[in-house]
Design a protein around this motif. Sequence first.
Motif, PDB file in Angstrom:
ATOM      1  N   GLU A  78      43.621  35.597  46.098  1.00 60.77           N
ATOM      2  CA  GLU A  78      45.080  35.716  46.229  1.00 60.77           C
ATOM      3  C   GLU A  78      45.737  34.331  46.300  1.00 60.77           C
ATOM      4  O   GLU A  78      46.738  34.073  45.634  1.00 60.77           O
ATOM      5  N   PHE A  79      45.154  33.446  47.081  1.00 61.45           N
ATOM      6  CA  PHE A  79      45.737  32.115  47.249  1.00 61.45           C
ATOM      7  C   PHE A  79      45.689  31.328  45.938  1.00 61.45           C
ATOM      8  O   PHE A  79      46.656  30.658  45.575  1.00 61.45           O
ATOM      9  N   GLU A  80      44.586  31.418  45.215  1.00 64.21           N
ATOM     10  CA  GLU A  80      44.481  30.727  43.923  1.00 64.21           C
ATOM     11  C   GLU A  80      45.542  31.219  42.942  1.00 64.21           C
ATOM     12  O   GLU A  80      46.098  30.428  42.186  1.00 64.21           O
ATOM     13  N   ARG A  81      45.808  32.525  42.953  1.00 62.73           N
ATOM     14  CA  ARG A  81      46.814  33.096  42.041  1.00 62.73           C
ATOM     15  C   ARG A  81      48.223  32.618  42.387  1.00 62.73           C
ATOM     16  O   ARG A  81      49.047  32.438  41.496  1.00 62.73           O
ATOM     17  N   THR A  82      48.520  32.476  43.675  1.00 62.62           N
ATOM     18  CA  THR A  82      49.893  32.174  44.085  1.00 62.62           C
ATOM     19  C   THR A  82      50.197  30.683  44.199  1.00 62.62           C
ATOM     20  O   THR A  82      51.360  30.304  44.166  1.00 62.62           O
ATOM     21  N   LEU A  83      49.171  29.850  44.309  1.00 62.94           N
ATOM     22  CA  LEU A  83      49.404  28.412  44.449  1.00 62.94           C
ATOM     23  C   LEU A  83      49.720  27.797  43.086  1.00 62.94           C
ATOM     24  O   LEU A  83      48.938  27.933  42.143  1.00 62.94           O
ATOM     25  N   PRO A  84      50.860  27.119  42.958  1.00 64.81           N
ATOM     26  CA  PRO A  84      51.188  26.496  41.665  1.00 64.81           C
ATOM     27  C   PRO A  84      50.190  25.394  41.303  1.00 64.81           C
ATOM     28  O   PRO A  84      49.485  24.878  42.164  1.00 64.81           O
ATOM     29  N   GLU A  85      50.143  25.055  40.029  1.00 61.46           N
ATOM     30  CA  GLU A  85      49.242  23.993  39.567  1.00 61.46           C
ATOM     31  C   GLU A  85      49.514  22.683  40.300  1.00 61.46           C
ATOM     32  O   GLU A  85      48.590  21.947  40.631  1.00 61.46           O
ATOM     33  N   THR A  86      50.785  22.379  40.503  1.00 58.91           N
ATOM     34  CA  THR A  86      51.142  21.225  41.336  1.00 58.91           C
ATOM     35  C   THR A  86      51.634  21.781  42.654  1.00 58.91           C
ATOM     36  O   THR A  86      52.683  22.428  42.704  1.00 58.91           O
ATOM     37  N   PRO A  87      50.851  21.591  43.721  1.00 56.78           N
ATOM     38  CA  PRO A  87      51.249  22.131  45.019  1.00 56.78           C
ATOM     39  C   PRO A  87      52.641  21.673  45.423  1.00 56.78           C
ATOM     40  O   PRO A  87      53.099  20.592  45.031  1.00 56.78           O
ATOM     41  N   ALA A 100      48.965  17.217  41.845  1.00 54.38           N
ATOM     42  CA  ALA A 100      48.187  18.252  41.152  1.00 54.38           C
ATOM     43  C   ALA A 100      46.693  18.122  41.450  1.00 54.38           C
ATOM     44  O   ALA A 100      45.999  19.124  41.598  1.00 54.38           O
ATOM     45  N   ARG A 101      46.197  16.914  41.599  1.00 56.12           N
ATOM     46  CA  ARG A 101      44.766  16.699  41.852  1.00 56.12           C
ATOM     47  C   ARG A 101      44.312  17.245  43.213  1.00 56.12           C
ATOM     48  O   ARG A 101      43.121  17.341  43.476  1.00 56.12           O
ATOM     49  N   ASP A 102      45.264  17.609  44.082  1.00 56.66           N
ATOM     50  CA  ASP A 102      44.944  18.118  45.421  1.00 56.66           C
ATOM     51  C   ASP A 102      44.738  19.629  45.446  1.00 56.66           C
ATOM     52  O   ASP A 102      44.348  20.182  46.474  1.00 56.66           O
ATOM     53  N   ARG A 103      45.012  20.303  44.349  1.00 56.37           N
ATOM     54  CA  ARG A 103      45.020  21.771  44.342  1.00 56.37           C
ATOM     55  C   ARG A 103      43.710  22.377  44.844  1.00 56.37           C
ATOM     56  O   ARG A 103      43.714  23.265  45.695  1.00 56.37           O
TER      57      ARG A 103
END
Length: 182
Positions: free
Chosen positions: A53-62, A26-29
Amino acid sequence: MTELGPDAWPPAPMRTERLVLREPEARDRAAIIELFTSPEVGTYIGGHRPRDEFERTLPETPGRRPGLFVIELDGAMIGTIELNRRAPEHRSRVRPDAGEAELGYLLLPRAWGHGYAAEACAAALGWYADAMPGEPVVLCTQTANDRALRLAAKLGFTEVQRYEDWGAEQWMGVWSPVTPPG
């Protein structure tokens, strides 16, 4: 990578002289967002992604998946490295069954020019050679990407073919682990 031989996924974090290769956390987001939305990083991979767009679609834990490593320097993510089976439409026929793995890597621009890509790729290839003995790996890049071509040669990739795709000339090389005699 679904078949990794006797090694379970994920492997323990791999340490090199300066780097750690590990699973995404998660700290890598924030660094992942920076990486995939960077115009410089996107130059040879079809462009960068729009940040919002990328921020919206990327989960909290990559996402975590076999073959995907984060490259960490001094506790911070500076890039990613992947070993993935090529999709059927992009198979190179390097192996008779054409199921070779492809090496891919991306580093944040501030990490360019320090040898981190070579160090991380060499570690990942060493891990892969242990996990999948004797299996070749391919690497593809645009011929215009001089840095990637120099790194491919340094890592021991040899040219297999050149082809036109995504509006540019592409280079494909193959790397085969050296098996000691006897």
